[in-house]
Motif scaffolding. Structure first.
Motif, PDB file in Angstrom:
ATOM      1  N   ILE A  29       0.856  -1.177   0.000  1.00  0.00           N
ATOM      2  CA  ILE A  29       0.000   0.000   0.000  1.00  0.00           C
ATOM      3  C   ILE A  29       0.901   1.239   0.000  1.00  0.00           C
ATOM      4  N   THR A  30       0.340   2.385  -0.303  1.00  0.00           N
ATOM      5  CA  THR A  30       1.168   3.595  -0.390  1.00  0.00           C
ATOM      6  C   THR A  30       1.653   4.002   1.000  1.00  0.00           C
ATOM      7  N   VAL A  31       2.725   4.778   1.035  1.00  0.00           N
ATOM      8  CA  VAL A  31       3.224   5.338   2.288  1.00  0.00           C
ATOM      9  C   VAL A  31       2.093   6.095   2.991  1.00  0.00           C
ATOM     10  N   GLU A  32       1.319   6.855   2.225  1.00  0.00           N
ATOM     11  CA  GLU A  32       0.240   7.654   2.800  1.00  0.00           C
ATOM     12  C   GLU A  32      -0.812   6.778   3.474  1.00  0.00           C
ATOM     13  N   ASP A  33      -1.199   5.697   2.814  1.00  0.00           N
ATOM     14  CA  ASP A  33      -2.231   4.842   3.386  1.00  0.00           C
ATOM     15  C   ASP A  33      -1.709   4.073   4.605  1.00  0.00           C
ATOM     16  N   ALA A  34      -0.441   3.685   4.561  1.00  0.00           N
ATOM     17  CA  ALA A  34       0.144   3.010   5.729  1.00  0.00           C
ATOM     18  C   ALA A  34       0.145   3.960   6.933  1.00  0.00           C
ATOM     19  N   GLU A  35       0.462   5.206   6.686  1.00  0.00           N
ATOM     20  CA  GLU A  35       0.490   6.187   7.771  1.00  0.00           C
ATOM     21  C   GLU A  35      -0.915   6.443   8.314  1.00  0.00           C
ATOM     22  N   LEU A  36      -1.890   6.437   7.424  1.00  0.00           N
ATOM     23  CA  LEU A  36      -3.286   6.602   7.857  1.00  0.00           C
ATOM     24  C   LEU A  36      -3.701   5.459   8.780  1.00  0.00           C
TER      25      LEU A  36
END
Lengths: 303, 303
Positions: free
Chosen positions: B65-72
């Protein structure tokens, strides 16, 4: 189909291919218009953003494609390879719905009718969560007032935070503000908008007369400790624009390191992870100091 | 479902969450495994890449998954918000198909049985076009031989360019090379792989003995004019690895400014626009000089 493959220079220079490209292409018989995403780079990331149409020209489909795909089409054209683009879009223009500016105030103890405004815009493009454009701007301006309030400070004049609606496709919040406060605009001492991201602040951008510039320069010197004390030209913002122009109000924005702003804004990558809490705190401190002192000056900021 | 949200440090450190995360999660009863894209950043850009399974553990679905989604997801977990992830995948493992290494040679005039090998890998992940990983590496190595040939130069030993197949998910091209040239490996003088991008070269990374290092250092000094004359440690590459280990062959790679490499590689952004023709030319020049001189030395490069 017309493809605008224009490398990003500044937003102002490049965005017009997105905003006016469709009707210009339609005028020459195009059935659709594609524009290279308006930003310095991306990682196959398409940008969105407003498109304008004239009353008289056809409203043809218009979309942004990634920098990578625009470059691919360019290379194909340069070597004479025929290209076919199959365009499927499900974007629709929905009927207008009611929305509102969000307004909060700390009333001035001496001259409550005189107002210093800070704010950002509360709407954003739905591809991301709008963290940078302009959730961050909303947070740093309301936080400035929250902190002033929490410290039990109350300046001579009123401090107002405004989170404008509809910045992205019509500025109706901005014009509604101007019209609603029509009679009060002469008593708007200064307006500050944060809409360039909330990365490290270097100081302020300011539009106003030389005496006003001198005053805000002296106030900004209080921020030397966080290295945010420089005053540059061309302060402002889309939402404060209509009011500022109507009454020649001194206007300001934070000067932040916005080198990544146009990579992120209007893209699916405009998400929380781009926000740095320390930088947010620096933004809040800078805005709180500037707004409070301007609102508490013995004399009005020069206009 | 297990989510590995591991910030990128080096590729070697971070990639193991992608390659071994699925079976490790399965061992604890997970039904699927998600990994934060293995790269320093992105603009909502998912990365792909190899996943390994053990013989005995369940083969559970695994995706990046994207870095952004992992952070979410991380933020949701940190604040105790329940999260549901709906996973739909259409990836399939197809039966093996035949593919081949691509090999070209300039036969040495004096000792044709002694070989200097340069090359890159010809396979890539299908989300992009594989321009950086490893189209660029293929081009700069075959161009080195093409230019030597075009100049009418023929070194004492054989120069061989190899474009390896199947680097990305099994190294079968690399092991097939090792096995096919089994008896010739003792006469492999040096192997150089380009698989770190083709951005500006700074010199070479080298693995070999001190005398060999001295020799390649002297050769690299010829490249002072393009500032590509430094010799660093740890030269090598995935495809030359099996042969290098089998016969203790001196190995080398170009040392390029690869700070953007892991942002691009294995993503939809691995496209032609990331390739700079001037930097490609510098890569070609550096490889051509190094490979030609090593192949033309009066004595073999020390092993």
């Amino acid at each position: 189909m017309v493809v605008y493959n224009v490398p990003f220079t500044t937003y102002a220079q490049t965005v017009r291919y997105r905003t006016t490209g469709a009707w210009r292409a339609a005028r020459h018989g195009a059935v659709a218009s594609l524009v290279r995403s308006v930003g310095p780079r991306g990682a196959r990331t398409p940008h969105t953003g407003a498109v304008n149409y004239t009353e008289t020209d056809s409203r043809i489909p218009a979309a942004a494609i990634t920098v990578e795909d625009a470059e691919l089409l360019q290379r194909m054209q340069d070597r004479g390879t025929p290209g076919w683009v199959h365009l499927e879009m499900n974007a629709r223009l929905l009927p207008d719905a009611e929305s509102a500016n969000v307004v909060g105030e700390i009333l001035g103890w001496e001259r409550p009718e005189e107002v210093v405004v800070v704010g950002g815009h509360i709407d954003s493009w739905d591809v991301g969560t709008g963290s940078t454009d302009d959730g961050g701007g909303c947070i740093v301006t309301w936080e400035a007032l929250r902190i002033i309030n929490q410290l039990g400070l109350r300046p001579r004049r009123t401090l107002r935070v405004v989170l404008w609606t509809n910045e992205e496709n019509g500025l109706r919040g901005a014009t509604a503000y101007r019209d609603r406060y029509d009679k009060q605009l002469a008593d708007h001492i200064m307006m500050l908008e944060s809409d360039s991201g909330v990365s490290r602040p270097r100081g302020f951008l300011f539009t106003g007369n030389p005496r006003g510039r001198e005053t805000v320069g002296a106030i900004a010197s209080l921020l030397r400790g966080i290295d945010a004390h420089r005053i540059g030209p061309n302060g402002g913002g889309a939402d404060i624009g209509p009011s500022v122009r109507a009454a020649n109000i001194p206007s300001m924005s934070l000067d932040v390191d916005s080198s990544n702003y146009f990579t992120i804004h209007h893209t699916p990558a405009d998400t929380m992870d781009k926000i740095d809490p320390t930088e947010v705190a620096q933004n809040v401190a800078a805005i709180a100091v500037m707004a409070y002192v301007v609102a508490d000056l013995p004399d009005r900021l020069g206009r």
